[in-house]
Design a protein around this motif. Structure first.
Motif, PDB file in Angstrom:
ATOM      1  N   LEU A 284       0.834  -1.193   0.000  1.00  0.00           N
ATOM      2  CA  LEU A 284       0.000   0.000   0.000  1.00  0.00           C
ATOM      3  C   LEU A 284       0.870   1.244   0.000  1.00  0.00           C
ATOM      4  N   GLU A 285       0.311   2.326  -0.556  1.00  0.00           N
ATOM      5  CA  GLU A 285       0.956   3.647  -0.522  1.00  0.00           C
ATOM      6  C   GLU A 285       2.394   3.583  -1.041  1.00  0.00           C
ATOM      7  N   TYR A 292       3.994   0.405   2.311  1.00  0.00           N
ATOM      8  CA  TYR A 292       3.536  -0.106   3.599  1.00  0.00           C
ATOM      9  C   TYR A 292       2.806  -1.429   3.401  1.00  0.00           C
ATOM     10  N   VAL A 293       2.910  -2.288   4.401  1.00  0.00           N
ATOM     11  CA  VAL A 293       2.126  -3.515   4.463  1.00  0.00           C
ATOM     12  C   VAL A 293       1.536  -3.624   5.864  1.00  0.00           C
ATOM     13  N   PHE A 294       0.431  -4.395   5.997  1.00  0.00           N
ATOM     14  CA  PHE A 294      -0.145  -4.689   7.301  1.00  0.00           C
ATOM     15  C   PHE A 294       0.329  -6.072   7.731  1.00  0.00           C
ATOM     16  N   THR A 295       1.018  -6.112   8.863  1.00  0.00           N
ATOM     17  CA  THR A 295       1.509  -7.384   9.401  1.00  0.00           C
ATOM     18  C   THR A 295       0.614  -7.828  10.547  1.00  0.00           C
ATOM     19  N   LYS A 304      -0.656  -4.423  12.182  1.00  0.00           N
ATOM     20  CA  LYS A 304       0.187  -3.242  12.353  1.00  0.00           C
ATOM     21  C   LYS A 304       0.668  -2.764  10.987  1.00  0.00           C
ATOM     22  N   LYS A 305       0.585  -1.478  10.763  1.00  0.00           N
ATOM     23  CA  LYS A 305       1.055  -0.880   9.520  1.00  0.00           C
ATOM     24  C   LYS A 305       2.574  -0.732   9.566  1.00  0.00           C
ATOM     25  N   THR A 306       3.257  -1.383   8.636  1.00  0.00           N
ATOM     26  CA  THR A 306       4.720  -1.446   8.663  1.00  0.00           C
ATOM     27  C   THR A 306       5.299  -0.897   7.360  1.00  0.00           C
ATOM     28  N   LYS A 307       6.310  -0.044   7.492  1.00  0.00           N
ATOM     29  CA  LYS A 307       6.981   0.499   6.306  1.00  0.00           C
ATOM     30  C   LYS A 307       8.000  -0.505   5.786  1.00  0.00           C
ATOM     31  N   VAL A 330       1.402 -11.323   6.433  1.00  0.00           N
ATOM     32  CA  VAL A 330       0.961 -10.010   5.985  1.00  0.00           C
ATOM     33  C   VAL A 330      -0.424 -10.136   5.377  1.00  0.00           C
ATOM     34  N   ALA A 335      -6.557  -5.374   2.521  1.00  0.00           N
ATOM     35  CA  ALA A 335      -5.609  -4.485   3.199  1.00  0.00           C
ATOM     36  C   ALA A 335      -5.981  -3.027   2.989  1.00  0.00           C
TER      37      ALA A 335
END
Length: 338
Positions: A284-285, A292-295, A304-307, A330, A335
């Motif tokens: 994402l983004e 970013y990904v959501f783990t 959690k949003k992770t760069k 992930v 997402a």
């Protein structure tokens, strides 16, 4: 506005409704809103991002053939596209003036030799001086040098094929006056391997080494892939394009190749690195090389949003340089709604 209206007309009813509303909000705050999603486990892989470029196919050795001296073209024995054998006479200048100069130099050499021998004998009999002997010797040496120049020019008034190959272009016609060094033929050797020359950026040139493998494709041969290997890497950028030239050599192939084919090349650097693969829907983004990904958390309920840093695109997946670890889960589908 509605609550306010009911408050003015029915105060008692408004109080009851207000109490019920507060109770409902308290219950909703206890119940968390959930979003159904799909998840996938991160996998680690080892490899290197391929370097993509395009270039022009050329023979291993191409050269412009010309005469050493100027003159009138008397013979042209090869046409464009013609295959020639090593040593074949391709072109010859009119020999009239060249032969005359060669004969003149040969005669001057013979005379200088006779003069030197005569003065040497006279000097032995103490008739000639040392100065006369030295002058005769110098004259003989100068005549010899003039003869070698004339003989060299006489030999190079004829163009012969330097090897087996093909005439790519012919630049002159018979009876034309050409100057020394004017190209007559553009020759491509068939004894050398085919090569593709292309330009790559400064970021990519640092990842390449001589010996790296490559695959080459041509529009003329759709569906066919030709193996190759990096044979040369430039140490300086081209002044016009700002790119660095890389040469890929192709092995011999039964398929017909022609100089000038446009080639699409993928080079695979030999220096490998670890990266982590995630589906494209998980990122994402994205902005340049980050996103970013959501783990998934340990409770398998929260995320959690992770760069992350992106290395490259690998088919339908993204190869990440950092931000996740091997085996981490992930979010993929859904997402975007988290």
């Amino acid at each position: 506005m509605v609550l306010k209206k009911f408050k003015l007309l029915l105060p008692a009813l408004s109080a009851v409704l207000l109490l019920n509303a507060c109770t409902g909000n308290a219950q909703e705050s206890k119940a968390e809103v959930t979003t159904p999603v799909r998840v996938v486990k991160v996998t680690r892989s080892t490899g290197a991002k391929a370097v993509h470029s395009s270039g022009i196919l050329t023979a291993g050795r191409q050269m412009r053939l010309s005469f050493k001296i100027g003159g009138i073209v008397a013979e042209l024995n090869a046409e464009e596209g013609q295959t020639v054998r090593k040593g074949a006479v391709l072109a010859r200048l009119d020999q009239s003036e060249i032969e005359a100069r060669f004969a003149q130099a040969q005669s001057a050499l013979e005379k200088a030799r006779r003069d030197y021998e005569r003065v040497k004998n006279l000097y032995a009999d103490s008739v000639a001086t040392l100065e006369q002997l030295q002058n005769a010797e110098t004259g003989f040496q100068l005549a010899g040098a003039d003869y070698r120049v004339a003989e060299f020019n006489f030999r190079h008034a004829t163009i012969t094929a330097p090897g087996n190959g093909k005439i790519l272009r012919r630049f002159v016609e018979r009876n034309e006056l050409v100057g020394a060094g004017t190209p007559v033929f553009y020759f491509a050797s068939s004894e050398e391997l085919w090569k593709v020359r292309m330009g790559v950026s400064d970021r990519d040139i640092l990842r390449l080494q001589v010996g790296d493998s490559a695959t080459v494709r041509f529009d003329a041969w759709p569906g066919h892939t030709f193996p190759g290997v990096v044979s040369e890497i430039a140490e300086g950028a081209d002044a016009r394009s700002g790119t660095f030239e890389v040469e890929v050599t192709l092995p011999r192939s039964p398929l017909r190749l022609i100089s000038g084919f446009v080639a699409m090349v993928d080079i695979f650097p030999s220096v490998k690195q670890d990266y982590w693969l995630v589906p494209a829907s998980a990122l994402l983004e994205a902005d340049h090389d980050s996103g970013y990904v959501f783990t998934l958390s340990d409770d398998e309920i929260h995320v959690k949003k992770t760069k992350v840093l992106v290395s490259h695109i690998a088919g339908e997946q993204f190869a990440l340089k950092s931000g996740v670890r091997d085996g981490q889960i992930v979010v993929t589908d859904g997402a975007a709604y988290l």
